[in-house]
Design a protein around this motif. Structure first.
Motif, PDB file in Angstrom:
ATOM      1  N   GLU A 247       0.867  -1.194   0.004  1.00 43.91           N
ATOM      2  CA  GLU A 247       0.014  -0.050  -0.002  1.00 43.91           C
ATOM      3  C   GLU A 247       0.794   1.258  -0.122  1.00 43.91           C
ATOM      4  OE1 GLU A 247      -2.490  -0.916   3.656  1.00 43.91           O
ATOM      5  OE2 GLU A 247      -3.235  -2.457   2.507  1.00 43.91           O
ATOM      6  N   ILE A 248       1.910   1.436   0.940  1.00 50.62           N
ATOM      7  CA  ILE A 248       2.966   2.476   0.827  1.00 50.62           C
ATOM      8  C   ILE A 248       3.484   2.604  -0.533  1.00 50.62           C
ATOM      9  CG2 ILE A 248       5.027   3.375   1.948  1.00 50.62           C
ATOM     10  CD1 ILE A 248       3.847   2.249   4.508  1.00 50.62           C
ATOM     11  N   SER A 249       3.923   1.638  -1.016  1.00 51.51           N
ATOM     12  CA  SER A 249       4.717   1.948  -2.468  1.00 51.51           C
ATOM     13  C   SER A 249       3.730   2.327  -3.413  1.00 51.51           C
ATOM     14  CB  SER A 249       5.407   0.417  -2.776  1.00 51.51           C
ATOM     15  OG  SER A 249       4.681  -0.671  -2.929  1.00 51.51           O
ATOM     16  N   ARG A 250       2.504   1.523  -3.557  1.00 55.67           N
ATOM     17  CA  ARG A 250       1.518   2.091  -4.376  1.00 55.67           C
ATOM     18  C   ARG A 250       1.223   3.570  -4.365  1.00 55.67           C
ATOM     19  NH1 ARG A 250      -3.533  -0.094  -2.589  1.00 55.67           N
ATOM     20  NH2 ARG A 250      -3.737   1.915  -1.511  1.00 55.67           N
ATOM     21  N   PHE A 251       1.193   3.994  -3.234  1.00 54.31           N
ATOM     22  CA  PHE A 251       0.941   5.489  -2.809  1.00 54.31           C
ATOM     23  C   PHE A 251       1.902   6.255  -3.346  1.00 54.31           C
ATOM     24  CE2 PHE A 251       1.474   9.322  -0.356  1.00 54.31           C
ATOM     25  CZ  PHE A 251       0.077  10.001  -0.708  1.00 54.31           C
TER      26      PHE A 251
ATOM     27  N   ASP B 165      17.149  10.908  18.107  1.00 60.51           N
ATOM     28  CA  ASP B 165      16.968  11.721  16.983  1.00 60.51           C
ATOM     29  C   ASP B 165      17.206  10.954  15.727  1.00 60.51           C
ATOM     30  OD1 ASP B 165      19.504  11.504  17.218  1.00 60.51           O
ATOM     31  OD2 ASP B 165      20.338  13.769  17.378  1.00 60.51           O
ATOM     32  N   LYS B 166      17.666   9.666  16.188  1.00 60.25           N
ATOM     33  CA  LYS B 166      17.765   8.860  15.006  1.00 60.25           C
ATOM     34  C   LYS B 166      16.530   8.127  14.683  1.00 60.25           C
ATOM     35  CE  LYS B 166      21.383   5.635  13.171  1.00 60.25           C
ATOM     36  NZ  LYS B 166      22.825   4.990  13.578  1.00 60.25           N
ATOM     37  N   ILE B 167      15.469   8.118  15.466  1.00 62.76           N
ATOM     38  CA  ILE B 167      14.345   7.246  15.272  1.00 62.76           C
ATOM     39  C   ILE B 167      12.910   8.163  15.113  1.00 62.76           C
ATOM     40  CG2 ILE B 167      12.657   5.581  16.745  1.00 62.76           C
ATOM     41  CD1 ILE B 167      15.132   5.248  18.787  1.00 62.76           C
ATOM     42  N   PHE B 168      12.389   7.533  14.132  1.00 59.50           N
ATOM     43  CA  PHE B 168      10.965   7.980  13.851  1.00 59.50           C
ATOM     44  C   PHE B 168       9.935   7.013  14.038  1.00 59.50           C
ATOM     45  CE2 PHE B 168      12.796   7.440   9.551  1.00 59.50           C
ATOM     46  CZ  PHE B 168      11.732   6.679   8.979  1.00 59.50           C
ATOM     47  N   PHE B 169       8.755   7.434  13.874  1.00 61.58           N
ATOM     48  CA  PHE B 169       7.707   6.517  14.140  1.00 61.58           C
ATOM     49  C   PHE B 169       6.290   6.951  13.254  1.00 61.58           C
ATOM     50  CE2 PHE B 169       3.328   6.188  16.947  1.00 61.58           C
ATOM     51  CZ  PHE B 169       3.190   5.085  16.711  1.00 61.58           C
TER      52      PHE B 169
ATOM     53  N   TYR C 121     -11.309   6.543  15.218  1.00 58.99           N
ATOM     54  CA  TYR C 121     -10.028   6.566  15.930  1.00 58.99           C
ATOM     55  C   TYR C 121      -8.938   6.424  15.038  1.00 58.99           C
ATOM     56  CZ  TYR C 121      -6.430   6.379  19.553  1.00 58.99           C
ATOM     57  OH  TYR C 121      -5.272   6.599  20.423  1.00 58.99           O
ATOM     58  N   ALA C 122      -9.133   5.327  13.944  1.00 54.86           N
ATOM     59  CA  ALA C 122      -8.231   4.921  13.172  1.00 54.86           C
ATOM     60  C   ALA C 122      -8.067   6.055  11.955  1.00 54.86           C
ATOM     61  CB  ALA C 122      -8.383   3.633  12.607  1.00 54.86           C
ATOM     62  N   LYS C 123      -9.323   6.631  11.626  1.00 54.76           N
ATOM     63  CA  LYS C 123      -9.172   7.666  10.703  1.00 54.76           C
ATOM     64  C   LYS C 123      -8.658   8.842  10.935  1.00 54.76           C
ATOM     65  CE  LYS C 123     -11.091   8.881   6.313  1.00 54.76           C
ATOM     66  NZ  LYS C 123     -10.816   8.401   5.409  1.00 54.76           N
ATOM     67  N   GLU C 124      -8.714   9.127  12.469  1.00 58.17           N
ATOM     68  CA  GLU C 124      -7.885  10.433  12.872  1.00 58.17           C
ATOM     69  C   GLU C 124      -6.452  10.347  13.048  1.00 58.17           C
ATOM     70  OE1 GLU C 124      -9.985  11.249  16.461  1.00 58.17           O
ATOM     71  OE2 GLU C 124     -11.850  12.058  15.276  1.00 58.17           O
ATOM     72  N   ASN C 125      -5.992   8.946  13.116  1.00 58.15           N
ATOM     73  CA  ASN C 125      -4.557   8.475  13.711  1.00 58.15           C
ATOM     74  C   ASN C 125      -3.732   7.587  12.902  1.00 58.15           C
ATOM     75  OD1 ASN C 125      -4.462  10.027  16.714  1.00 58.15           O
ATOM     76  ND2 ASN C 125      -6.500   8.938  16.440  1.00 58.15           N
ATOM     77  N   PHE C 126      -4.523   6.846  11.855  1.00 62.08           N
ATOM     78  CA  PHE C 126      -3.753   5.794  11.265  1.00 62.08           C
ATOM     79  C   PHE C 126      -4.195   5.575  10.053  1.00 62.08           C
ATOM     80  CE2 PHE C 126      -3.575   4.592  16.065  1.00 62.08           C
ATOM     81  CZ  PHE C 126      -2.653   4.487  16.038  1.00 62.08           C
TER      82      PHE C 126
ATOM     83  N   GLU D 103      -2.803   6.721   3.894  1.00 63.64           N
ATOM     84  CA  GLU D 103      -2.110   7.668   3.009  1.00 63.64           C
ATOM     85  C   GLU D 103      -1.564   8.885   3.779  1.00 63.64           C
ATOM     86  OE1 GLU D 103      -4.330  10.768  -0.240  1.00 63.64           O
ATOM     87  OE2 GLU D 103      -5.197   8.646  -0.367  1.00 63.64           O
ATOM     88  N   VAL D 104      -2.101   9.314   4.596  1.00 67.54           N
ATOM     89  CA  VAL D 104      -1.468  10.147   5.809  1.00 67.54           C
ATOM     90  C   VAL D 104      -0.266   9.918   6.028  1.00 67.54           C
ATOM     91  CG1 VAL D 104      -1.760  11.748   7.699  1.00 67.54           C
ATOM     92  CG2 VAL D 104      -3.668  11.201   6.234  1.00 67.54           C
ATOM     93  N   LEU D 105      -0.003   8.696   6.575  1.00 65.81           N
ATOM     94  CA  LEU D 105       1.199   8.181   7.133  1.00 65.81           C
ATOM     95  C   LEU D 105       2.321   8.004   5.925  1.00 65.81           C
ATOM     96  CD1 LEU D 105      -0.235   5.929  10.126  1.00 65.81           C
ATOM     97  CD2 LEU D 105       0.986   8.232  10.154  1.00 65.81           C
ATOM     98  N   ALA D 106       1.933   7.549   4.892  1.00 66.60           N
ATOM     99  CA  ALA D 106       2.733   7.409   3.666  1.00 66.60           C
ATOM    100  C   ALA D 106       3.536   8.668   3.381  1.00 66.60           C
ATOM    101  CB  ALA D 106       1.949   6.607   2.664  1.00 66.60           C
ATOM    102  N   LYS D 107       2.710   9.861   3.503  1.00 66.76           N
ATOM    103  CA  LYS D 107       3.328  11.267   3.046  1.00 66.76           C
ATOM    104  C   LYS D 107       4.171  11.732   4.286  1.00 66.76           C
ATOM    105  CE  LYS D 107      -0.924  13.076   0.513  1.00 66.76           C
ATOM    106  NZ  LYS D 107      -1.794  14.223   0.786  1.00 66.76           N
ATOM    107  N   LYS D 108       3.848  11.200   5.462  1.00 70.15           N
ATOM    108  CA  LYS D 108       4.744  11.417   6.586  1.00 70.15           C
ATOM    109  C   LYS D 108       6.003  10.833   6.260  1.00 70.15           C
ATOM    110  CE  LYS D 108       4.835  11.800  11.505  1.00 70.15           C
ATOM    111  NZ  LYS D 108       3.971  11.634  12.954  1.00 70.15           N
ATOM    112  N   TYR D 109       5.935   9.342   5.745  1.00 66.52           N
ATOM    113  CA  TYR D 109       7.102   8.856   5.823  1.00 66.52           C
ATOM    114  C   TYR D 109       8.101   9.397   4.651  1.00 66.52           C
ATOM    115  CZ  TYR D 109       9.258   4.002   6.446  1.00 66.52           C
ATOM    116  OH  TYR D 109      10.197   3.032   6.830  1.00 66.52           O
ATOM    117  N   LEU D 110       7.595   9.702   3.552  1.00 63.44           N
ATOM    118  CA  LEU D 110       8.336  10.609   2.384  1.00 63.44           C
ATOM    119  C   LEU D 110       8.810  11.715   3.164  1.00 63.44           C
ATOM    120  CD1 LEU D 110       5.985  10.380  -0.717  1.00 63.44           C
ATOM    121  CD2 LEU D 110       8.186   9.335  -0.223  1.00 63.44           C
TER     122      LEU D 110
END
Length: 409
Positions: free
Chosen positions: A23-27, A195-199, A388-393, A396-403
């Motif tokens: 899903e992430i790679s598709r986005f 500072d080396k770790i992200f979530f 709750y998942a829509k607001e936090n998980f 698509e939103v998290l894939a953008k954050k990963y980028l």
């Protein structure tokens, strides 16, 4: 951005299983980035597609436009612990070769996702030879989880795993963790700089669930699959040592006087034993279903009353999120969470289900009986989880954050 992803268990099109990276790679691909994946030829549940017989490498472009280079994995994967260990290392060797000779041009970043931990060897070697930084992702704390479940017992291998874990954390430019508990463990126990770790956690695929919530005929599906007149509790995932699904069979034995039906969807090393045990005990309210594509998984979830997340009762699993939990949430189904720790906290914070003490069939059965007698709570918990998942998980939103993090590399 050109991204090289190393993921031994990257799914085939229409495969069942953990689809996080599909899903992430598709986005990312849809956003205009160039994604190449170095993956294995054996599904994490042990299946090898026939098209890979007698092949060491296979190149294809999946339905999302992502280039996938499949690399050899030993067929000893399902035979024993040593066989599986050799399968891990066979992929390490083949993926280094595949990464060198089948990926052309300059990449901006290498992303490697584990377990197994040994894919870090591939990432490090390719990082050095291609002069490209790498980001290491931790989906499960390894070697701790392998030790706690009794999979890894050799003193030499345990020492090597801990040494290599420390080495790879040091060499990675960034480390992504899938739960806040992983982050705390890395900082306070393993000495990794904060500072080396992200979530970027696991997440829900709302693009699929929202479509099916509007179009899927639940009544017809339940009738077709003989689910009508049942209170359906569905588990989706691996059937292995870590999942300890015998607790589901033991729970089913306590509910013969109810309309409860358990659906166990997936595959794994212990599935054959579980089916034999159910037959031996004459358990008729458990149904085993082979792995199905993600779209069909969502149909089964939508046709269920409750979703179950289940793992063995060990301390390491208190640090993990069960990825199927987010699928249940996105389909508006309450969760019976038989995992303590951060997964329990997630469900309780969201008011999206009930905690079940792991490996306690009596507690499991009591929670199911509560839902049977409180149908309004079933609906409320399902809607709470979705919100709750829509607001936090949202994937698509998290894939953008990963980028965003990768752009810093």
């Amino acid at each position: 951005m050109r991204v090289l992803l190393i993921h031994q268990y990257f799914l085939e099109d229409n495969d069942g299983g953990g689809s996080r990276w599909n899903e992430i790679s598709r986005f990312w691909q849809q956003e205009g980035h160039d994604i190449t994946v170095v993956a294995g030829m054996v599904h994490y549940m042990g299946n090898r597609p026939a098209k890979y017989q007698n092949k060491y490498f296979h190149q294809e472009t999946n339905r999302d436009g992502v280039k996938v280079i499949r690399c050899h994995v030993s067929e000893s994967y399902n035979k024993s612990f040593l066989g599986r260990l050799w399968a891990y290392f066979s992929f390490t060797f083949s993926s280094i070769w595949g990464g060198l000779y089948y990926t052309k041009g300059k990449y901006d970043v290498i992303v490697v996702t584990s377990p197994p931990l040994f894919v870090g060897i591939t990432a490090y070697v390719l990082s050095v030879l291609k002069r490209t930084p790498f980001v290491f992702e931790i989906r499960d704390l390894w070697p701790e989880s392998a030790i706690d479940t009794g999979v890894l017992t050799s003193g030499f291998l345990i020492k090597f795993a801990y040494w290599f874990e420390k080495f790879i954390y040091h060499k990675a430019r960034f480390i992504n963790v899938l739960t806040p508990a992983f982050r705390e463990k890395l900082i306070h126990t393993k000495g990794v700089p904060a500072d080396k770790i992200f979530f970027i956690p696991n997440a829900a695929d709302f693009s699929l669930s929202e479509e099916l919530l509007q179009t899927f005929d639940v009544t017809s599906f339940r009738k077709l699959h003989h689910l009508e007149n049942h209170f359906v509790v569905t588990y989706v995932g691996a059937h292995g040592i870590a999942n300890h699904l015998i607790q589901v069979l033991e729970t089913a034995e306590l509910l013969p006087d109810t309309p409860v039906l358990f659906l166990l969807i997936g595959d794994g090393m212990q599935k054959k034993e579980l089916k034999a045990e159910a037959q031996k005990r004459n358990i008729t309210n458990v149904r085993f279903i082979d792995s199905v594509p993600k779209r069909d998984v969502f149909k089964y979830i939508l046709a269920s009353d409750v979703g179950a997340s289940v793992l063995k009762k060990v301390d390491t699993f208190k640090t993990v999120y069960s990825n199927k939990t987010f699928d249940y949430m996105s389909c508006q189904k309450p969760i019976l969470m038989a995992i303590d720790g951060v997964s329990r906290q997630l469900v309780e914070d969201a008011q999206a289900g009930m905690y079940v003490e792991p490996e306690n069939p009596v507690d499991f059965a009591e929670k199911i009986r509560f839902y049977l007698s409180h149908p309004a709570t079933v609906t409320t918990h399902g809607k709470n989880g979705y919100r709750y998942a829509k607001e936090n998980f949202d994937r698509e939103v998290l894939a953008k954050k990963y980028l965003g993090y990768l752009s810093q590399v």
